[in-house]
Design a protein around this motif. Structure first.
Motif, PDB file in Angstrom:
ATOM      1  N   VAL A   1     -23.103 -20.367 -41.385  1.00 17.37           N
ATOM      2  CA  VAL A   1     -21.750 -20.154 -40.882  1.00 17.37           C
ATOM      3  C   VAL A   1     -21.706 -18.756 -40.280  1.00 17.37           C
ATOM      4  N   ASP A   2     -21.076 -18.629 -39.118  1.00 16.07           N
ATOM      5  CA  ASP A   2     -20.968 -17.332 -38.452  1.00 16.07           C
ATOM      6  C   ASP A   2     -19.562 -17.202 -37.877  1.00 16.07           C
ATOM      7  N   PHE A   3     -18.999 -16.017 -37.959  1.00 13.01           N
ATOM      8  CA  PHE A   3     -17.688 -15.734 -37.388  1.00 13.01           C
ATOM      9  C   PHE A   3     -17.861 -14.691 -36.315  1.00 13.01           C
ATOM     10  N   ARG A   4     -17.546 -15.074 -35.081  1.00 11.54           N
ATOM     11  CA  ARG A   4     -17.646 -14.130 -33.979  1.00 11.54           C
ATOM     12  C   ARG A   4     -16.762 -14.567 -32.834  1.00 11.54           C
ATOM     13  N   ARG A   5     -16.308 -13.593 -32.071  1.00 10.57           N
ATOM     14  CA  ARG A   5     -15.503 -13.830 -30.869  1.00 10.57           C
ATOM     15  C   ARG A   5     -14.249 -14.670 -31.139  1.00 10.57           C
ATOM     16  N   GLY A   6     -13.695 -14.562 -32.340  1.00  6.95           N
ATOM     17  CA  GLY A   6     -12.464 -15.269 -32.674  1.00  6.95           C
ATOM     18  C   GLY A   6     -12.651 -16.740 -32.960  1.00  6.95           C
ATOM     19  N   ALA A   7     -13.867 -17.141 -33.324  1.00  7.99           N
ATOM     20  CA  ALA A   7     -14.147 -18.546 -33.655  1.00  7.99           C
ATOM     21  C   ALA A   7     -15.072 -18.585 -34.873  1.00  7.99           C
TER      22      ALA A   7
ATOM     23  N   THR B   1     -24.391 -27.786 -37.868  1.00  8.66           N
ATOM     24  CA  THR B   1     -24.178 -29.206 -38.144  1.00  8.66           C
ATOM     25  C   THR B   1     -25.435 -30.051 -38.055  1.00  8.66           C
ATOM     26  N   GLY B   2     -26.528 -29.533 -37.580  1.00  4.60           N
ATOM     27  CA  GLY B   2     -27.745 -30.330 -37.463  1.00  4.60           C
ATOM     28  C   GLY B   2     -28.638 -29.783 -36.371  1.00  4.60           C
ATOM     29  N   ALA B   3     -29.695 -30.524 -36.059  1.00  2.65           N
ATOM     30  CA  ALA B   3     -30.671 -30.072 -35.068  1.00  2.65           C
ATOM     31  C   ALA B   3     -30.144 -30.250 -33.653  1.00  2.65           C
ATOM     32  N   GLY B   4     -30.604 -29.394 -32.755  1.00  2.00           N
ATOM     33  CA  GLY B   4     -30.239 -29.488 -31.346  1.00  2.00           C
ATOM     34  C   GLY B   4     -29.646 -28.186 -30.843  1.00  2.00           C
ATOM     35  N   THR B   5     -29.035 -28.246 -29.656  1.00  3.28           N
ATOM     36  CA  THR B   5     -28.453 -27.044 -29.053  1.00  3.28           C
ATOM     37  C   THR B   5     -27.036 -27.276 -28.544  1.00  3.28           C
TER      38      THR B   5
ATOM     39  N   ASN C   1     -28.693 -23.033 -31.805  1.00  3.30           N
ATOM     40  CA  ASN C   1     -27.827 -21.973 -31.291  1.00  3.30           C
ATOM     41  C   ASN C   1     -27.728 -20.775 -32.226  1.00  3.30           C
ATOM     42  N   PHE C   2     -28.437 -20.818 -33.338  1.00  7.35           N
ATOM     43  CA  PHE C   2     -28.438 -19.709 -34.292  1.00  7.35           C
ATOM     44  C   PHE C   2     -29.743 -18.927 -34.151  1.00  7.35           C
ATOM     45  N   ASP C   3     -29.662 -17.603 -34.298  1.00 11.10           N
ATOM     46  CA  ASP C   3     -30.889 -16.809 -34.273  1.00 11.10           C
ATOM     47  C   ASP C   3     -31.481 -16.716 -35.683  1.00 11.10           C
ATOM     48  N   SER C   4     -32.553 -15.978 -35.824  1.00 10.14           N
ATOM     49  CA  SER C   4     -33.250 -15.900 -37.112  1.00 10.14           C
ATOM     50  C   SER C   4     -32.417 -15.204 -38.190  1.00 10.14           C
ATOM     51  N   ASN C   5     -31.400 -14.435 -37.790  1.00 10.91           N
ATOM     52  CA  ASN C   5     -30.526 -13.772 -38.752  1.00 10.91           C
ATOM     53  C   ASN C   5     -29.328 -14.629 -39.153  1.00 10.91           C
ATOM     54  N   GLY C   6     -29.239 -15.840 -38.610  1.00  7.12           N
ATOM     55  CA  GLY C   6     -28.126 -16.722 -38.930  1.00  7.12           C
ATOM     56  C   GLY C   6     -26.904 -16.511 -38.073  1.00  7.12           C
ATOM     57  N   ASN C   7     -27.053 -15.766 -36.974  1.00  6.15           N
ATOM     58  CA  ASN C   7     -25.940 -15.527 -36.071  1.00  6.15           C
ATOM     59  C   ASN C   7     -26.007 -16.473 -34.878  1.00  6.15           C
ATOM     60  N   VAL C   8     -24.852 -16.893 -34.401  1.00  7.26           N
ATOM     61  CA  VAL C   8     -24.778 -17.704 -33.191  1.00  7.26           C
ATOM     62  C   VAL C   8     -25.084 -16.812 -32.000  1.00  7.26           C
TER      63      VAL C   8
END
Length: 158
Positions: free
Chosen positions: A42-48, A53-57, A72-79
């Motif tokens: 889970v990531d909170f950024r840019r007001g969202a 939810t699963g594999a893919g982009t 869509n997540f990087d290795s640190n868990g950020n979108v």
């Protein structure tokens, strides 16, 4: 507020989106809690609020919640920030039109426009043709970071 790098501004933006789109956002909070409890990122950024939810982009915005695939997540868990800016545009549009106004317009007008230009109903194709709500989100993002996109074409070019 979404353009800033301030978590406080993002929180105020998110609160406005919650008020303007309460049904999908509140239901989404329960979904986020369940997915987070099962180990999803889970990531909170840019007001969202983004939840894995699963594999893919792909990503789907409902209210102020963005259901985001793991690519869509990087290795640190950020979108990725480009995706966050794109989806934040959708959350602002939802707040402006209301949750049902946005989705009805996105599906009806967006689909009709996309069909007329030979593009995809819920995305842009490699020519930049498709749903105008997607085109505007890309256009806004690219103007924000200071550059044009290959996805920016006029309807007459489709």
């Amino acid at each position: 507020m979404d353009q800033s790098d301030s978590g406080v501004a993002w929180a105020f933006s998110w609160a406005i989106k919650l008020i303007k789109s309460p049904i999908f956002t509140i239901i989404g909070l329960f979904v986020v809690a369940g997915l987070a409890a099962s180990g999803k990122r889970v990531d909170f950024r840019r007001g969202a609020l983004f939840v894995e939810t699963g594999a893919g982009t792909g990503a789907l915005t409902l209210g102020a919640i963005v259901y985001t695939q793991s690519g869509n997540f990087d290795s640190n868990g950020n979108v990725r920030d480009d995706l966050a800016m794109h989806e934040a545009y959708h959350t602002r549009t939802i707040a402006a039109l209301g949750e049902f106004g946005f989705y009805v317009t996105y599906i009806t007008f967006g689909s009709i426009f996309a069909a007329a230009t030979g593009g995809e109903w819920n995305a842009l194709d490699n020519r930049g043709c498709g749903n105008p709500f997607e085109k505007h989100a890309y256009t806004y993002y690219n103007a924000w970071v200071g550059g044009p996109s290959s996805n920016e074409v006029s309807a007459s070019q489709c």
